[in-house]
Design a protein around this motif. Structure first.
Motif, PDB file in Angstrom:
ATOM      1  N   PHE A 107      91.538  40.555  96.532  1.00 23.59           N
ATOM      2  CA  PHE A 107      92.023  39.249  96.978  1.00 23.59           C
ATOM      3  C   PHE A 107      93.353  38.908  96.325  1.00 23.59           C
ATOM      4  CE2 PHE A 107      87.661  38.704  98.370  1.00 23.59           C
ATOM      5  CZ  PHE A 107      87.784  37.887  99.474  1.00 23.59           C
ATOM      6  N   GLY A 108      93.522  39.280  95.056  1.00 19.72           N
ATOM      7  CA  GLY A 108      94.754  38.955  94.342  1.00 19.72           C
ATOM      8  C   GLY A 108      95.962  39.630  94.942  1.00 19.72           C
ATOM      9  N   ARG A 143      85.281  42.388  89.521  1.00 27.36           N
ATOM     10  CA  ARG A 143      86.716  42.427  89.236  1.00 27.36           C
ATOM     11  C   ARG A 143      87.468  43.136  90.356  1.00 27.36           C
ATOM     12  NH1 ARG A 143      89.511  45.926  84.510  1.00 27.36           N
ATOM     13  NH2 ARG A 143      88.878  47.554  85.972  1.00 27.36           N
ATOM     14  N   PHE A 173      85.880  37.610  88.347  1.00 28.98           N
ATOM     15  CA  PHE A 173      86.514  37.624  89.665  1.00 28.98           C
ATOM     16  C   PHE A 173      87.923  37.036  89.575  1.00 28.98           C
ATOM     17  CE2 PHE A 173      87.610  35.280  93.521  1.00 28.98           C
ATOM     18  CZ  PHE A 173      87.514  36.267  94.479  1.00 28.98           C
ATOM     19  N   LEU A 174      88.044  35.891  88.903  1.00 28.69           N
ATOM     20  CA  LEU A 174      89.335  35.197  88.830  1.00 28.69           C
ATOM     21  C   LEU A 174      90.343  35.966  87.971  1.00 28.69           C
ATOM     22  CD1 LEU A 174      88.102  31.503  88.466  1.00 28.69           C
ATOM     23  CD2 LEU A 174      89.049  32.614  90.491  1.00 28.69           C
ATOM     24  N   LEU A 191      91.545  38.841  90.016  1.00 33.49           N
ATOM     25  CA  LEU A 191      92.488  38.343  91.021  1.00 33.49           C
ATOM     26  C   LEU A 191      93.854  38.092  90.387  1.00 33.49           C
ATOM     27  CD1 LEU A 191      91.719  35.654  93.706  1.00 33.49           C
ATOM     28  CD2 LEU A 191      93.792  35.493  92.359  1.00 33.49           C
ATOM     29  N   ALA A 250      97.339  40.514  90.714  1.00 35.69           N
ATOM     30  CA  ALA A 250      98.452  39.814  91.350  1.00 35.69           C
ATOM     31  C   ALA A 250      99.673  39.821  90.431  1.00 35.69           C
ATOM     32  CB  ALA A 250      98.044  38.377  91.681  1.00 35.69           C
ATOM     33  N   GLY A 309      87.922  40.821  93.161  1.00 39.18           N
ATOM     34  CA  GLY A 309      88.967  39.861  92.806  1.00 39.18           C
ATOM     35  C   GLY A 309      90.357  40.455  92.911  1.00 39.18           C
ATOM     36  N   SER A 310      90.507  41.716  92.471  1.00 42.32           N
ATOM     37  CA  SER A 310      91.822  42.360  92.538  1.00 42.32           C
ATOM     38  C   SER A 310      92.270  42.546  93.979  1.00 42.32           C
ATOM     39  CB  SER A 310      91.780  43.714  91.823  1.00 42.32           C
ATOM     40  OG  SER A 310      90.934  44.625  92.505  1.00 42.32           O
TER      41      SER A 310
END
Length: 220
Positions: free
Chosen positions: A160-161, A154, A43-44, A47, A51, A157-158
């Motif tokens: 949110f990023g 993923r 996830f991170l 993100l 980003a 996460g992307s």
């Protein structure tokens, strides 16, 4: 909550077709400290990775003064390192290298690439710039494991990023431009808001502004 709903949906749809079929994403994959850790990392990295890719064209256009086409061209060579990362990862897995070590190596390379991007400045050598962009792109696939669960995490996460970073950039830019144009120009509030609207809608409109205003906005 969103993940839970998606998984239940997959499970319901699968069993509606065949009562003997199993879920597309077994719930047991989401249990345990190791699974939770891997999904959290995925996830991170999703993100941070998206980003980073969202920010690079802005960096090239605003800091280096590139056109949109030239900014895209700068990303062409580093993008070739992404499949290289996947190939290297596959070879190492074939050599029985533990997946945990590959995840750590991928995250380390991505972090190195993000740090190097902080040293991009006007007048930097194109070769040096290309080298700065390689580690993060190699790391994008070095930690990948091809399962639908990881790609789902993923993708979240992307989202949110890109969305989060875009909101931060737009909010910060609006405040700083409004403050500086109010202080250093004779524009009224409506004129300033019109400039902000045009710039945040399309960065290309920046270059149609008077040179003095360009410097203020680019500085912000």
């Amino acid at each position: 909550m969103f993940i839970s709903i998606r998984i239940k949906f997959f499970y319901t749809c699968t069993n509606a077709v065949d009562p003997n079929a199993g879920p597309m994403i077994p719930l047991k994959l989401l249990r345990g400290v190791y699974s939770t850790l891997v999904l959290t990392i995925r996830f991170l990295t999703g993100l941070a990775g998206y980003a980073y890719l969202f920010t690079l064209p802005l960096l090239f256009q605003l800091v280096l003064g590139d056109s949109p086409s030239k900014a895209g061209l700068r990303l062409a060579l580093p993008s070739l390192s992404t499949p290289m990362g996947g190939l290297i990862c596959g070879i190492l897995m074939h050599q029985r290298v533990r997946v945990g070590r590959l995840i750590f190596l991928g995250v380390l390379l991505m972090a190195l690439g993000y740090v190097l991007s902080l040293f991009i400045y006007p007048g930097i050598s194109p070769i040096l710039l290309g080298l700065f962009l390689i580690p993060a792109n190699v790391g994008q696939d070095s930690h990948a494991t091809s399962t639908s669960t990881l790609y789902l995490i993923r993708s979240i996460g992307s989202l949110f990023g890109v969305g989060g970073l875009s909101a931060v950039i737009q909010s910060t830019l609006r405040k700083k431009v409004f403050t500086d144009l109010s202080e250093f120009t004779d524009f009224n509030e409506n004129q300033i808001r019109e400039i902000i609207h045009k710039v945040t809608k399309s960065m290309s409109s920046l270059y149609y502004l008077p040179e003095a205003i360009q410097k203020i906005v680019l500085g912000d």
